[in-house]
Design a protein around this motif. Structure first.
Motif, short mmCIF file in Angstrom:
data_model
loop_
_atom_site.label_atom_id
_atom_site.label_comp_id
_atom_site.label_asym_id
_atom_site.label_seq_id
_atom_site.Cartn_x
_atom_site.Cartn_y
_atom_site.Cartn_z
N GLU A 81 -2.24 1.52 -11.12
CA GLU A 81 -0.81 1.60 -10.83
C GLU A 81 -0.25 2.97 -11.20
O GLU A 81 0.52 3.57 -10.44
N ALA A 82 -0.63 3.47 -12.36
CA ALA A 82 -0.13 4.77 -12.83
C ALA A 82 -0.54 5.88 -11.87
O ALA A 82 0.27 6.74 -11.50
N ARG A 83 -1.79 5.90 -11.47
CA ARG A 83 -2.29 6.97 -10.58
C ARG A 83 -1.63 6.89 -9.20
O ARG A 83 -1.20 7.91 -8.65
N LEU A 84 -1.55 5.68 -8.66
CA LEU A 84 -1.06 5.54 -7.29
C LEU A 84 0.43 5.83 -7.18
O LEU A 84 0.88 6.44 -6.21
N TYR A 85 1.20 5.43 -8.17
CA TYR A 85 2.63 5.72 -8.12
C TYR A 85 2.93 7.20 -8.35
O TYR A 85 3.90 7.73 -7.80
N THR A 86 2.12 7.87 -9.16
CA THR A 86 2.39 9.28 -9.47
C THR A 86 1.63 10.24 -8.58
O THR A 86 1.82 11.46 -8.68
N ARG A 87 0.72 9.69 -7.73
CA ARG A 87 -0.10 10.54 -6.84
C ARG A 87 -0.94 11.53 -7.66
O ARG A 87 -1.10 12.68 -7.28
N THR A 88 -1.47 11.07 -8.78
CA THR A 88 -2.29 11.92 -9.63
C THR A 88 -3.75 11.47 -9.58
O THR A 88 -4.05 10.37 -9.10
N ALA A 89 -4.64 12.32 -10.10
CA ALA A 89 -6.08 12.09 -9.94
C ALA A 89 -6.67 11.16 -11.00
O ALA A 89 -7.69 10.53 -10.77
N ASP A 90 -6.05 11.10 -12.18
CA ASP A 90 -6.62 10.29 -13.24
C ASP A 90 -5.53 9.79 -14.18
O ASP A 90 -4.36 10.18 -14.07
N ALA A 91 -5.94 8.94 -15.12
CA ALA A 91 -4.97 8.31 -16.02
C ALA A 91 -4.27 9.31 -16.92
O ALA A 91 -3.08 9.17 -17.22
N GLY A 111 0.80 -1.22 0.00
CA GLY A 111 0.00 0.00 0.00
C GLY A 111 0.83 1.27 0.00
O GLY A 111 0.26 2.37 0.03
N ARG A 112 2.16 1.16 -0.06
CA ARG A 112 3.00 2.36 0.00
C ARG A 112 3.10 3.05 -1.36
O ARG A 112 3.21 4.27 -1.43
N TRP A 113 3.11 2.30 -2.42
CA TRP A 113 3.24 2.86 -3.77
C TRP A 113 4.38 3.89 -3.80
O TRP A 113 4.20 5.04 -4.16
#
Length: 324
Positions: free
Chosen positions: A190-200, A168-170
């Motif tokens: 994966e893309a959102r959680l690793y980059t801390r962004t709101a959408d794809a 859960g750390r991403w």
């Protein structure tokens, strides 16, 4: 001139897939509509690449046990797939995943031992070192192995991926490995959680600052891609299908995308080919066992051209390859 089209390195599983079922509540029992035993994990990508007509090698490890024997037997039946660098480890047990799936959801229970993880050096093989390869895909969660770096320096196009972070750390530091890649293919979560962004879309833009090509898969909504070097961006929607089991769809997507790069197709054609390959895989259960063949894709492309329901792309070039 390369001797291999595709190389896939990573963890190899024996998947026990029960379809048409949801995970039971504690103490309860549920019954599945279908059951499949199939090679999974990186083996799914390797089978998918071989079935699409690309000369493919698998780098990984299984145990010298019942599950490892089942995986090897299935993989050995794929004529374009080389297993020279799939190690058999007497001291380890093969990684096993029990998957409970239906058209919308998946639940997994996995057992694996660290001994079967991908190593920094190639497994010893009577075939010797890996020959030249056009493209290679590898997971980056533990960094890019030395042997993959050697391939890249020799001209191989290296594609990376990540899996679900069970901690859960991403950790964004995982993305530092993108500097050692030519392309990165995560799914939307994966893309959102690793980059801390709101959408794809925001994640795509953030990731494109770190590597040359980024493709974000979006399940039933297809995929989006951005070439950081040229600025080309494309979105490909997935065709509507009656999904039975999404297990392995992402692996089939990656294999087709790597193959498209090997074939020299443009970005939109490659992404469209990958989306179509993944859409065929979800219509039957299993990981490697669900990977479509060249003949199945050829029939689908021809039907799509006849009914004008394919996304934009150079489908003549695709058909030429699939007809070889």
């Amino acid at each position: 001139m390369t001797e291999l089209d595709l190389v896939f390195g990573g963890r190899v599983f024996c998947d026990l897939v029960m379809s048409g079922v949801e995970a039971p509540a504690p103490g309860a029992e549920v019954f599945a509509d279908g059951f499949t035993v199939t090679a999974g994990g990186t083996a799914t990508r390797a089978v998918a690449g071989a079935r699409l007509g690309f000369g493919t090698a698998l780098v990984g490890a299984v145990g010298a046990d019942l599950f490892g024997a089942a995986v090897r037997t299935q993989l050995a039946a794929e004529p374009r797939l080389r297993l020279d660098w799939l190690a058999e480890l007497p001291e380890a047990r093969t990684a096993v995943t029990v998957a409970l799936t239906n058209a919308a959801e998946r639940s997994f229970v996995t057992y694996e031992e660290r001994a079967t993880w991908l190593t920094d050096t190639l497994p010893p093989s009577a075939a010797g070192p890996l020959p030249a390869a056009a493209a290679c895909h590898v997971g980056i969660a533990e960094g890019v192995p030395t042997w993959v770096g050697d391939l890249r320096r020799a001209g191989t196009f290296v594609v990376g991926g990540v899996g679900w972070d069970g901690t859960g750390r991403w950790d964004p530091a995982t993305l530092d490995a993108l500097a050692d890649l030519d392309a990165f293919v995560p799914n939307e979560d994966e893309a959102r959680l690793y980059t801390r962004t709101a959408d794809a879309d925001a994640a795509l833009e953030a990731l494109a600052t770190r590597t040359g090509l980024v493709v974000v898969t979006r399940g039933a909504r297809g995929a989006i891609a951005l070439d950081a070097g040229t600025g080309e961006r494309c979105e490909v929607l997935a065709p509507p299908v009656a999904a039975l089991d999404p297990t392995g769809a992402g692996d089939c997507f990656v294999a087709a995308l790597c193959g498209a790069r090997t074939a020299g197709w443009d970005l939109r054609t490659g992404v469209a080919f990958a989306v179509l390959s993944a859409s065929l895989s979800v219509q039957r259960p299993g990981g490697a066992s669900s990977a479509p063949t060249a003949a199945e894709l050829r029939a689908r492309v021809r039907a799509g051209l006849e009914h004008d329901d394919l996304p934009a792309g150079d489908w003549d070039a695709v058909l030429e390859h699939l007809s070889r």
